[in-house]
Write a protein that holds these residues in place. Structure first.
Motif, PDB file in Angstrom:
ATOM      1  N   LEU A 153      -1.789   5.635  -4.331  1.00  0.00           N
ATOM      2  CA  LEU A 153      -1.173   5.217  -5.580  1.00  0.00           C
ATOM      3  C   LEU A 153      -1.343   3.729  -5.816  1.00  0.00           C
ATOM      4  O   LEU A 153      -1.475   3.278  -6.962  1.00  0.00           O
ATOM      5  CB  LEU A 153       0.321   5.561  -5.581  1.00  0.00           C
ATOM      6  CG  LEU A 153       0.708   6.996  -5.223  1.00  0.00           C
ATOM      7  CD1 LEU A 153       2.206   7.173  -5.319  1.00  0.00           C
ATOM      8  CD2 LEU A 153      -0.015   7.984  -6.117  1.00  0.00           C
ATOM      9  N   GLN A 154      -1.318   2.973  -4.724  1.00  0.00           N
ATOM     10  CA  GLN A 154      -1.464   1.518  -4.803  1.00  0.00           C
ATOM     11  C   GLN A 154      -2.106   1.025  -3.516  1.00  0.00           C
ATOM     12  O   GLN A 154      -1.683   1.416  -2.428  1.00  0.00           O
ATOM     13  CB  GLN A 154      -0.085   0.875  -4.993  1.00  0.00           C
ATOM     14  CG  GLN A 154      -0.119  -0.627  -5.202  1.00  0.00           C
ATOM     15  CD  GLN A 154       1.234  -1.128  -5.678  1.00  0.00           C
ATOM     16  OE1 GLN A 154       1.551  -1.048  -6.853  1.00  0.00           O
ATOM     17  NE2 GLN A 154       2.036  -1.639  -4.753  1.00  0.00           N
ATOM     18  N   ALA A 155      -3.137   0.207  -3.648  1.00  0.00           N
ATOM     19  CA  ALA A 155      -3.915  -0.220  -2.479  1.00  0.00           C
ATOM     20  C   ALA A 155      -3.767  -1.716  -2.255  1.00  0.00           C
ATOM     21  O   ALA A 155      -4.031  -2.518  -3.152  1.00  0.00           O
ATOM     22  CB  ALA A 155      -5.388   0.131  -2.670  1.00  0.00           C
ATOM     23  N   ASP A 156      -3.349  -2.063  -1.044  1.00  0.00           N
ATOM     24  CA  ASP A 156      -3.307  -3.464  -0.629  1.00  0.00           C
ATOM     25  C   ASP A 156      -3.756  -3.566   0.820  1.00  0.00           C
ATOM     26  O   ASP A 156      -3.140  -4.233   1.644  1.00  0.00           O
ATOM     27  CB  ASP A 156      -1.889  -4.035  -0.802  1.00  0.00           C
ATOM     28  CG  ASP A 156      -1.839  -5.540  -0.519  1.00  0.00           C
ATOM     29  OD1 ASP A 156      -2.837  -6.237  -0.808  1.00  0.00           O
ATOM     30  OD2 ASP A 156      -0.821  -6.014   0.013  1.00  0.00           O
ATOM     31  N   THR A 211       0.852  -1.197   0.000  1.00  0.00           N
ATOM     32  CA  THR A 211       0.000   0.000   0.000  1.00  0.00           C
ATOM     33  C   THR A 211       0.882   1.240   0.000  1.00  0.00           C
ATOM     34  O   THR A 211       1.770   1.372   0.848  1.00  0.00           O
ATOM     35  CB  THR A 211      -0.934  -0.002   1.224  1.00  0.00           C
ATOM     36  OG1 THR A 211      -1.939  -0.997   1.040  1.00  0.00           O
ATOM     37  CG2 THR A 211      -1.612   1.342   1.410  1.00  0.00           C
ATOM     38  N   ARG A 212       0.619   2.138  -0.946  1.00  0.00           N
ATOM     39  CA  ARG A 212       1.422   3.355  -1.048  1.00  0.00           C
ATOM     40  C   ARG A 212       0.500   4.568  -1.180  1.00  0.00           C
ATOM     41  O   ARG A 212      -0.378   4.578  -2.037  1.00  0.00           O
ATOM     42  CB  ARG A 212       2.382   3.281  -2.236  1.00  0.00           C
ATOM     43  CG  ARG A 212       3.427   2.176  -2.036  1.00  0.00           C
ATOM     44  CD  ARG A 212       4.485   2.178  -3.102  1.00  0.00           C
ATOM     45  NE  ARG A 212       5.496   1.174  -2.787  1.00  0.00           N
ATOM     46  CZ  ARG A 212       5.461  -0.091  -3.188  1.00  0.00           C
ATOM     47  NH1 ARG A 212       4.461  -0.508  -3.938  1.00  0.00           N
ATOM     48  NH2 ARG A 212       6.406  -0.945  -2.844  1.00  0.00           N
ATOM     49  N   VAL A 213       0.739   5.550  -0.318  1.00  0.00           N
ATOM     50  CA  VAL A 213      -0.089   6.757  -0.294  1.00  0.00           C
ATOM     51  C   VAL A 213       0.823   7.976  -0.343  1.00  0.00           C
ATOM     52  O   VAL A 213       1.774   8.087   0.439  1.00  0.00           O
ATOM     53  CB  VAL A 213      -0.981   6.818   0.965  1.00  0.00           C
ATOM     54  CG1 VAL A 213      -1.916   8.015   0.891  1.00  0.00           C
ATOM     55  CG2 VAL A 213      -1.771   5.527   1.146  1.00  0.00           C
ATOM     56  N   LEU A 214       0.525   8.883  -1.260  1.00  0.00           N
ATOM     57  CA  LEU A 214       1.245  10.149  -1.350  1.00  0.00           C
ATOM     58  C   LEU A 214       0.481  11.192  -0.545  1.00  0.00           C
ATOM     59  O   LEU A 214      -0.693  11.461  -0.812  1.00  0.00           O
ATOM     60  CB  LEU A 214       1.362  10.588  -2.808  1.00  0.00           C
ATOM     61  CG  LEU A 214       1.998  11.955  -3.065  1.00  0.00           C
ATOM     62  CD1 LEU A 214       3.430  12.013  -2.527  1.00  0.00           C
ATOM     63  CD2 LEU A 214       1.960  12.289  -4.549  1.00  0.00           C
ATOM     64  N   CYS A 215       1.155  11.784   0.446  1.00  0.00           N
ATOM     65  CA  CYS A 215       0.537  12.776   1.330  1.00  0.00           C
ATOM     66  C   CYS A 215       1.226  14.115   1.115  1.00  0.00           C
ATOM     67  O   CYS A 215       2.411  14.266   1.461  1.00  0.00           O
ATOM     68  CB  CYS A 215       0.676  12.354   2.789  1.00  0.00           C
ATOM     69  SG  CYS A 215       0.034  10.699   3.169  1.00  0.00           S
TER      70      CYS A 215
END
Length: 240
Positions: free
Chosen positions: A121-124, A38-42
């Protein structure tokens, strides 16, 4: 436990967590946070225009917006720009905003707002908990920018905030659910805590059987341990 987790992790083990500061060029605070896949841009942006209802109050505001990019999952989702945010999106971004405001002295911030955009950006699994954890670091960097520019004279952030998911999977309490577990768990809970390990918010649902008192206590103990580790990683990132 009765059978290994899909990832092979121990029940009390977080996924690999990475917090990368300064990920984009222009935002006052920018963090790419990864919880496993899981990748999140904040991105935290300072806006000198405070919300209308706060004008003249001497207080500022911290809020968040959340979105999931169309191909963050296995199949392409429709962008929300045309149809407007879904109920889920509203609920998540309000959660992120509440979590961040729990550790901010809004009077010390002055009559301005900081908006944190959290883009998946990507959900897991665990996108909202990753977003809260990364958004806090981005918020700290935005505040540091204000302090360096002497726009404010004292740090309005008075603590840390982080979040993690816990659940009952295959009858066992586990920490930090990925998608394989989240989609098949009997209980799913998101826990937000400050650095005193006091609760800011709990969101828990029995997806299968109703969870018992002892299962709740076991999940909260896992969350407390996991969030303590997340706080350590936040401090390390901010000290780098």
């Amino acid at each position: 436990m009765s059978q290994p987790r899909p990832s092979g992790r121990r029940p009390d083990q977080l996924r690999e967590v990475r917090i990368e500061r300064g990920f984009t060029r222009y935002a006052e605070g920018s963090v790419l946070v990864s919880f496993g896949q899981t990748r999140v841009l904040c991105n935290a942006s300072v806006d000198e225009r405070c919300p209308p209802w706060l004008r003249g109050s001497g207080e500022g505001w911290v809020t968040a917006e959340y979105s999931m990019l169309p191909r963050a999952t296995h199949t392409r989702g429709q962008r929300e720009t045309g149809k407007g945010p879904s109920g889920r999106t509203h609920e998540i971004q309000r959660l992120i905003g509440r979590a961040l405001r729990a550790v901010v002295d809004r009077r010390a911030l002055g009559e301005r707002q900081i908006i944190v955009d959290c883009d998946v950006l990507q959900a897991d699994g665990g996108t909202r908990t990753a977003a809260i954890t990364g958004a806090y670091v981005a918020l700290c960097d935005a505040v540091r920018h204000l302090l360096r520019q002497k726009v404010i004279t004292r740090d309005p952030i008075h603590g840390q905030i982080a979040a993690v998911s816990v659940g009952i999977w295959q009858g066992e309490p586990v920490l930090d659910l990925d998608y394989a577990e989240d989609s098949a768990c009997e209980t799913d809970m998101n826990v937000v805590m400050n650095d005193a390990l006091a609760f800011v918010e709990l969101q828990g649902t029995a997806e299968g059987h109703a969870f018992r008192q002892e299962e709740l206590e076991a999940m909260l103990a896992l969350a407390r341990s996991g969030i303590g580790e997340l706080h350590r990683l936040q401090r390390e990132a901010l000290d780098a």
